[in-house]
Design a protein around this motif. Structure first.
Motif, PDB file in Angstrom:
ATOM      1  N   SER A   9       0.749  60.876   0.985  1.00 15.66           N
ATOM      2  CA  SER A   9       1.683  60.212   0.069  1.00 15.66           C
ATOM      3  C   SER A   9       2.935  61.043  -0.137  1.00 15.66           C
ATOM      4  CB  SER A   9       1.028  59.962  -1.293  1.00 15.66           C
ATOM      5  OG  SER A   9       0.089  58.947  -1.201  1.00 15.66           O
ATOM      6  N   PHE A  10       2.745  62.338  -0.336  1.00 14.86           N
ATOM      7  CA  PHE A  10       3.899  63.214  -0.552  1.00 14.86           C
ATOM      8  C   PHE A  10       4.860  63.138   0.633  1.00 14.86           C
ATOM      9  CE2 PHE A  10       5.968  67.309   0.171  1.00 14.86           C
ATOM     10  CZ  PHE A  10       6.748  67.385  -0.978  1.00 14.86           C
ATOM     11  N   LEU A  11       4.332  63.219   1.840  1.00 17.98           N
ATOM     12  CA  LEU A  11       5.185  63.165   3.038  1.00 17.98           C
ATOM     13  C   LEU A  11       5.872  61.809   3.173  1.00 17.98           C
ATOM     14  CD1 LEU A  11       2.926  65.078   5.584  1.00 17.98           C
ATOM     15  CD2 LEU A  11       5.001  65.913   4.460  1.00 17.98           C
ATOM     16  N   LEU A  12       5.153  60.729   2.846  1.00 15.96           N
ATOM     17  CA  LEU A  12       5.763  59.401   2.919  1.00 15.96           C
ATOM     18  C   LEU A  12       6.840  59.222   1.850  1.00 15.96           C
ATOM     19  CD1 LEU A  12       2.596  57.233   3.648  1.00 15.96           C
ATOM     20  CD2 LEU A  12       4.525  57.610   5.192  1.00 15.96           C
ATOM     21  N   PHE A  13       6.594  59.726   0.635  1.00 10.73           N
ATOM     22  CA  PHE A  13       7.624  59.676  -0.413  1.00 10.73           C
ATOM     23  C   PHE A  13       8.867  60.438   0.036  1.00 10.73           C
ATOM     24  CE2 PHE A  13       4.203  58.996  -3.756  1.00 10.73           C
ATOM     25  CZ  PHE A  13       4.612  57.705  -4.053  1.00 10.73           C
ATOM     26  N   LEU A  14       8.644  61.628   0.609  1.00 11.55           N
ATOM     27  CA  LEU A  14       9.756  62.452   1.085  1.00 11.55           C
ATOM     28  C   LEU A  14      10.532  61.735   2.173  1.00 11.55           C
ATOM     29  CD1 LEU A  14      11.203  65.213   0.952  1.00 11.55           C
ATOM     30  CD2 LEU A  14       9.575  66.023   2.674  1.00 11.55           C
ATOM     31  N   LEU A  15       9.828  61.137   3.115  1.00 15.12           N
ATOM     32  CA  LEU A  15      10.472  60.407   4.206  1.00 15.12           C
ATOM     33  C   LEU A  15      11.268  59.219   3.675  1.00 15.12           C
ATOM     34  CD1 LEU A  15      10.876  60.112   7.249  1.00 15.12           C
ATOM     35  CD2 LEU A  15       8.749  58.825   7.335  1.00 15.12           C
ATOM     36  N   LEU A  18      14.427  60.635   1.979  1.00 16.28           N
ATOM     37  CA  LEU A  18      15.409  61.148   2.944  1.00 16.28           C
ATOM     38  C   LEU A  18      16.092  60.014   3.704  1.00 16.28           C
ATOM     39  CD1 LEU A  18      13.498  64.261   4.338  1.00 16.28           C
ATOM     40  CD2 LEU A  18      15.459  64.247   2.783  1.00 16.28           C
ATOM     41  N   THR A  19      15.326  58.988   4.065  1.00 14.95           N
ATOM     42  CA  THR A  19      15.906  57.849   4.783  1.00 14.95           C
ATOM     43  C   THR A  19      16.921  57.126   3.903  1.00 14.95           C
ATOM     44  OG1 THR A  19      13.854  57.591   6.020  1.00 14.95           O
ATOM     45  CG2 THR A  19      15.372  55.743   6.048  1.00 14.95           C
ATOM     46  N   LEU A  20      16.542  56.882   2.658  1.00 13.76           N
ATOM     47  CA  LEU A  20      17.440  56.197   1.730  1.00 13.76           C
ATOM     48  C   LEU A  20      18.658  57.063   1.415  1.00 13.76           C
ATOM     49  CD1 LEU A  20      17.447  53.459   0.420  1.00 13.76           C
ATOM     50  CD2 LEU A  20      16.344  54.457  -1.579  1.00 13.76           C
ATOM     51  N   ALA A  21      18.432  58.362   1.234  1.00 15.37           N
ATOM     52  CA  ALA A  21      19.547  59.275   0.947  1.00 15.37           C
ATOM     53  C   ALA A  21      20.541  59.300   2.102  1.00 15.37           C
ATOM     54  CB  ALA A  21      19.014  60.682   0.669  1.00 15.37           C
ATOM     55  N   VAL A  47      11.594  51.134   2.243  1.00 18.10           N
ATOM     56  CA  VAL A  47      10.666  50.249   1.529  1.00 18.10           C
ATOM     57  C   VAL A  47       9.274  50.362   2.146  1.00 18.10           C
ATOM     58  CG1 VAL A  47      10.108  47.815   1.075  1.00 18.10           C
ATOM     59  CG2 VAL A  47      12.456  48.629   0.781  1.00 18.10           C
ATOM     60  N   TRP A  48       9.226  50.348   3.466  1.00 17.48           N
ATOM     61  CA  TRP A  48       7.964  50.457   4.206  1.00 17.48           C
ATOM     62  C   TRP A  48       7.245  51.761   3.838  1.00 17.48           C
ATOM     63  CZ3 TRP A  48       8.037  49.793  10.256  1.00 17.48           C
ATOM     64  CH2 TRP A  48       6.750  49.947  10.775  1.00 17.48           C
ATOM     65  N   ALA A  53       3.235  54.959   0.808  1.00 18.45           N
ATOM     66  CA  ALA A  53       2.947  56.127  -0.025  1.00 18.45           C
ATOM     67  C   ALA A  53       2.231  55.701  -1.301  1.00 18.45           C
ATOM     68  CB  ALA A  53       4.241  56.866  -0.366  1.00 18.45           C
ATOM     69  N   MET A  54       2.684  54.601  -1.891  1.00 20.16           N
ATOM     70  CA  MET A  54       2.051  54.104  -3.114  1.00 20.16           C
ATOM     71  C   MET A  54       0.639  53.575  -2.842  1.00 20.16           C
ATOM     72  SD  MET A  54       3.910  54.783  -5.691  1.00 20.16           S
ATOM     73  CE  MET A  54       3.126  53.789  -6.966  1.00 20.16           C
ATOM     74  N   VAL A  55       0.429  52.966  -1.682  1.00 27.24           N
ATOM     75  CA  VAL A  55      -0.924  52.512  -1.315  1.00 27.24           C
ATOM     76  C   VAL A  55      -1.875  53.707  -1.319  1.00 27.24           C
ATOM     77  CG1 VAL A  55      -2.353  51.601   0.572  1.00 27.24           C
ATOM     78  CG2 VAL A  55      -0.206  50.466  -0.020  1.00 27.24           C
ATOM     79  N   GLU A  56      -1.407  54.817  -0.790  1.00 28.09           N
ATOM     80  CA  GLU A  56      -2.229  56.031  -0.747  1.00 28.09           C
ATOM     81  C   GLU A  56      -2.382  56.668  -2.125  1.00 28.09           C
ATOM     82  OE1 GLU A  56      -3.769  57.517   1.953  1.00 28.09           O
ATOM     83  OE2 GLU A  56      -3.202  55.764   3.123  1.00 28.09           O
ATOM     84  N   ALA A  57      -1.360  56.516  -2.976  1.00 28.07           N
ATOM     85  CA  ALA A  57      -1.331  57.248  -4.243  1.00 28.07           C
ATOM     86  C   ALA A  57      -2.064  56.554  -5.387  1.00 28.07           C
ATOM     87  CB  ALA A  57       0.118  57.507  -4.653  1.00 28.07           C
TER      88      ALA A  57
END
Length: 199
Positions: A9-15, A18-21, A47-48, A53-57
């Motif tokens: 989840s942490f890695l997906l949140f970070l990704l 970064l993509t949005l930023a 969004v994906w 990440a939320m599914v995992e969290a």
């Protein structure tokens, strides 16, 4: 809502961040009108990844289903946006409103199946919970899920063929081969994940 933060989840949140930023950082620079297509692709990727990440969290099954549905907005539309972006980048094709409508009709119908799954169970026909310590869940695939996979992989192949044909042109060769190489890892990962291939 109970949330844990496993490494995935942490890695997906970070990704996702970064993509949005990168969309916002680059939006201040001079760009062509075609930037909207690329920016839209990147926002959908965010969004994906955020949804996954939320599914995992989250811990409850109902919350996991909600976030999986949200993530499918990106999952379903990203291949279409990637294909259109590559066509635009390689061939300079401008997409008309009518062309966009026809390209997005099928993904929109798929999203409707995802968001109404409780009534027909054609996209996911069940859920299996796993280890309660990590709150994982396996979504069982219904027939419309496989229609979605066929559609996405057909677009992937079409995108790759477009790039490889463009690589015959010496002017486009480097760009085409670079983009092909960049697109292959996520596609291979997707195939491994969907079909449960152990490596």
């Amino acid at each position: 809502m109970y949330i844990t933060l496993p490494t995935t989840s942490f890695l997906l949140f970070l990704l996702a961040f970064l993509t949005l930023a990168s969309v916002f950082v680059t939006s201040n620079h001079p760009r062509s009108g075609d930037w909207n297509l690329v920016a839209s692709t990147m926002v959908l990727c965010s969004v994906w990844t955020f949804g996954m990440a939320m599914v995992e969290a989250v811990s409850s099954l109902s919350e996991k289903i909600i976030w999986a549905k949200i993530s499918y907005i990106g999952v379903t539309f990203v291949p279409t946006f990637v294909y259109l972006s590559i066509r635009n980048l390689i061939h300079g094709e401008k997409i008309s409103v009518r062309g966009l409508t026809s390209q997005f009709l099928f993904p929109t119908v798929l999203i409707l199946f995802v968001f109404t799954n409780e009534f027909h169970q054609l996209f996911w026909n069940g859920y299996v919970t796993g280890d309660p310590k990590i709150h994982n869940v396996v979504f069982l695939h219904g027939p419309i899920f496989w229609v979605n996979i066929i559609y996405q992989y057909a677009l992937m192949v079409l995108t790759l063929v477009t790039l490889l044909l463009a690589a015959r042109n010496p002017i486009l060769r480097q760009k085409s081969l670079f983009l092909s190489a960049a697109l292959l890892p996520p596609w291979i990962t997707s195939i491994i994940n969907i079909f449960g291939i152990s490596i």
